[in-house]
Design a protein around this motif. Structure first.
Motif, PDB file in Angstrom:
ATOM      1  N   SER A 199      43.464  33.657  29.914  1.00 51.24           N
ATOM      2  CA  SER A 199      42.296  34.235  30.587  1.00 51.24           C
ATOM      3  C   SER A 199      41.663  35.333  29.741  1.00 51.24           C
ATOM      4  CB  SER A 199      42.701  34.790  31.954  1.00 51.24           C
ATOM      5  OG  SER A 199      43.729  35.761  31.829  1.00 51.24           O
ATOM      6  N   ILE A 240      51.580  41.316  33.249  1.00 53.98           N
ATOM      7  CA  ILE A 240      51.377  39.942  33.723  1.00 53.98           C
ATOM      8  C   ILE A 240      52.478  39.035  33.186  1.00 53.98           C
ATOM      9  CG2 ILE A 240      49.875  37.919  33.538  1.00 53.98           C
ATOM     10  CD1 ILE A 240      47.485  39.825  33.583  1.00 53.98           C
ATOM     11  N   THR A 255      34.853  46.860  34.570  1.00 58.75           N
ATOM     12  CA  THR A 255      34.999  46.103  35.819  1.00 58.75           C
ATOM     13  C   THR A 255      34.471  44.683  35.690  1.00 58.75           C
ATOM     14  OG1 THR A 255      34.720  48.167  37.043  1.00 58.75           O
ATOM     15  CG2 THR A 255      34.513  46.123  38.285  1.00 58.75           C
ATOM     16  N   SER A 311      36.897  42.613  33.636  1.00 55.08           N
ATOM     17  CA  SER A 311      38.148  42.384  34.362  1.00 55.08           C
ATOM     18  C   SER A 311      37.967  41.343  35.461  1.00 55.08           C
ATOM     19  CB  SER A 311      38.660  43.693  34.960  1.00 55.08           C
ATOM     20  OG  SER A 311      37.780  44.180  35.955  1.00 55.08           O
ATOM     21  N   ASN A 312      36.811  41.333  36.113  1.00 53.58           N
ATOM     22  CA  ASN A 312      36.549  40.322  37.142  1.00 53.58           C
ATOM     23  C   ASN A 312      36.469  38.924  36.534  1.00 53.58           C
ATOM     24  OD1 ASN A 312      36.479  42.211  39.220  1.00 53.58           O
ATOM     25  ND2 ASN A 312      34.266  42.537  39.044  1.00 53.58           N
ATOM     26  N   GLU A 313      35.840  38.822  35.365  1.00 51.55           N
ATOM     27  CA  GLU A 313      35.796  37.532  34.675  1.00 51.55           C
ATOM     28  C   GLU A 313      37.199  37.079  34.286  1.00 51.55           C
ATOM     29  OE1 GLU A 313      33.224  37.805  31.337  1.00 51.55           O
ATOM     30  OE2 GLU A 313      31.392  38.034  32.517  1.00 51.55           O
ATOM     31  N   THR A 314      38.018  38.018  33.843  1.00 51.69           N
ATOM     32  CA  THR A 314      39.389  37.684  33.450  1.00 51.69           C
ATOM     33  C   THR A 314      40.195  37.185  34.642  1.00 51.69           C
ATOM     34  OG1 THR A 314      39.284  39.411  31.742  1.00 51.69           O
ATOM     35  CG2 THR A 314      41.454  38.557  32.307  1.00 51.69           C
ATOM     36  N   LYS A 315      40.021  37.823  35.792  1.00 55.79           N
ATOM     37  CA  LYS A 315      40.720  37.373  37.004  1.00 55.79           C
ATOM     38  C   LYS A 315      40.313  35.950  37.368  1.00 55.79           C
ATOM     39  CE  LYS A 315      41.019  42.006  39.040  1.00 55.79           C
ATOM     40  NZ  LYS A 315      40.494  42.884  40.129  1.00 55.79           N
ATOM     41  N   THR A 316      39.024  35.681  37.270  1.00 50.66           N
ATOM     42  CA  THR A 316      38.535  34.340  37.603  1.00 50.66           C
ATOM     43  C   THR A 316      39.156  33.290  36.697  1.00 50.66           C
ATOM     44  OG1 THR A 316      36.423  35.260  38.355  1.00 50.66           O
ATOM     45  CG2 THR A 316      36.474  32.913  37.836  1.00 50.66           C
ATOM     46  N   PHE A 338      41.915  33.570  35.091  1.00 49.37           N
ATOM     47  CA  PHE A 338      43.361  33.506  35.304  1.00 49.37           C
ATOM     48  C   PHE A 338      43.696  32.483  36.381  1.00 49.37           C
ATOM     49  CE2 PHE A 338      47.118  34.873  37.712  1.00 49.37           C
ATOM     50  CZ  PHE A 338      48.073  34.853  36.710  1.00 49.37           C
ATOM     51  N   TRP A 339      42.981  32.546  37.509  1.00 48.65           N
ATOM     52  CA  TRP A 339      43.250  31.589  38.587  1.00 48.65           C
ATOM     53  C   TRP A 339      42.844  30.178  38.187  1.00 48.65           C
ATOM     54  CZ3 TRP A 339      46.624  33.405  41.639  1.00 48.65           C
ATOM     55  CH2 TRP A 339      46.627  34.752  42.005  1.00 48.65           C
TER      56      TRP A 339
END
Length: 343
Positions: A67, A94, A233, A236-241, A243-244
């Protein structure tokens, strides 16, 4: 096409060719080494190492770092290098979380008597430790990617792969009764080589080169800083997306290996045969199409914005990624004159 896009296209073209050459050379070496090993050890051990334990290793690496690799920012869009470094180091917690879940599963759940082979438990620990050591080099990989210095990553990975897995094959070949132990130990060697290579390469550069290649000039810049905000921010939101999405991607691309490992539907001997045939059958897609996919993704990541639709970025048939159309002033003048004529 603008000069900046031409330069980026040249960089990615060079990267694609270089990456493809390195992969071909490594694949040839890999098949030669595997051919030697197959004559010396039990196929069941190869099945355990190349399917079950390899799956542990790739799962830790993929879920921990993919991610972050998918959301490498453009150099011009990087607001603060300290915000980005703070975000990068989230890879460590992680990875520890993923190891704490995947390692016990590999050690104790549905092992199909793999533990009866010598050094199975030690080998599991080696694979997990190797993945963690390799992740310590990820900040340098990502920073070199931001500055488009892909050749650093390719050369280091090729060097570590060639030397590390050659040593692994020799150790396994000469110590067949300790094969599982040396399979895991070989990955420790590989991960140490790739991590130490990045740190040594960084240390041997002068301050100006470090800044140009990695955007930092000393190890002190690589330390987490108590900035406010702590991280970017948006990034980080793109990275979370991603990741899932990466979790689903991993299961979809290697689902058959998870099924074989978790439900014991196939013996370890058959898993070894499957792995060998699968590697041969997917040789062309892995070498060519995967390389092109990686380069194309990285290219569009650097030239397109996720927050704009293609129409807003003025993509033409023969002129890609031009952000300002030449005819816009003309159309604005025509529209204003037509409006004034009406009134």
């Amino acid at each position: 096409m603008s000069s900046s896009n031409e330069n980026i296209l040249t960089v990615f073209g060079t990267r694609t060719i270089l990456n493809l050459i390195c992969k071909v050379l490594f694949r040839c070496l890999h098949f030669i080494l595997n051919g030697l090993i197959l004559r010396r050890i039990d196929l069941k051990i190869i099945g355990i190492a190349n399917v079950r334990l390899q799956l542990l290793y790739t799962t830790i690496l993929f879920l921990s770092r993919e991610s972050f690799r998918r959301t490498v920012p453009k150099l011009n869009d990087l607001r603060s290098i300290h915000h980005y470094i703070n975000l990068i180091w989230f890879i460590i917690p992680i990875s520890l979380s993923i190891i704490s879940f995947t390692l016990p599963v590999t050690l104790f759940i549905q092992t199909d008597n793999a533990e009866k082979y010598s050094f199975y438990y030690q080998s599991c620990l080696f694979y997990a430790l190797a993945a963690f050591i390799e992740l310590l080099s990820e900040p340098f990989y990502l920073l070199a990617t931001v500055t488009l210095n892909y050749h650093i990553n390719i050369y280091i990975e090729m060097f570590a792969s060639t030397l590390g897995f050659t040593i692994q094959a020799i150790l396994v070949y000469k110590n067949a009764e300790y094969a599982l132990y040396y399979y895991g130990f070989g990955y420790i060697i590989y991960s140490l080589l790739i991590t130490l290579s990045y740190y040594i390469f960084f240390l041997t550069r002068n301050k100006q080169e470090r800044q140009r290649l990695f955007l930092i000039s000393s190890f002190n810049d690589l330390i987490i800083k108590p900035t406010h905000p702590y991280i970017d921010t948006k990034l980080s939101n793109e990275t979370k997306t991603f990741f899932w999405q990466g979790i689903w991607m991993k299961f979809l691309t290697e689902g058959e290996r998870y099924i074989m490992s978790l439900f014991n539907l196939v013996s370890y001997k058959d898993q070894a045969i499957y792995d060998t045939i699968n590697n041969l059958g997917s040789l062309l897609p892995r070498l060519i199409f995967s390389t092109l996919e990686e380069s194309a993704y990285a290219y569009f990541q650097q030239t397109l914005s996720r927050t704009k639709i293609p129409k807003d970025q003025h993509i033409q048939d023969d002129q890609m990624l031009i952000h300002a159309r030449q005819d816009e002033p003309y159309y604005e003048e025509q529209s204003s004159s037509s409006l004034s004529g009406r009134f």
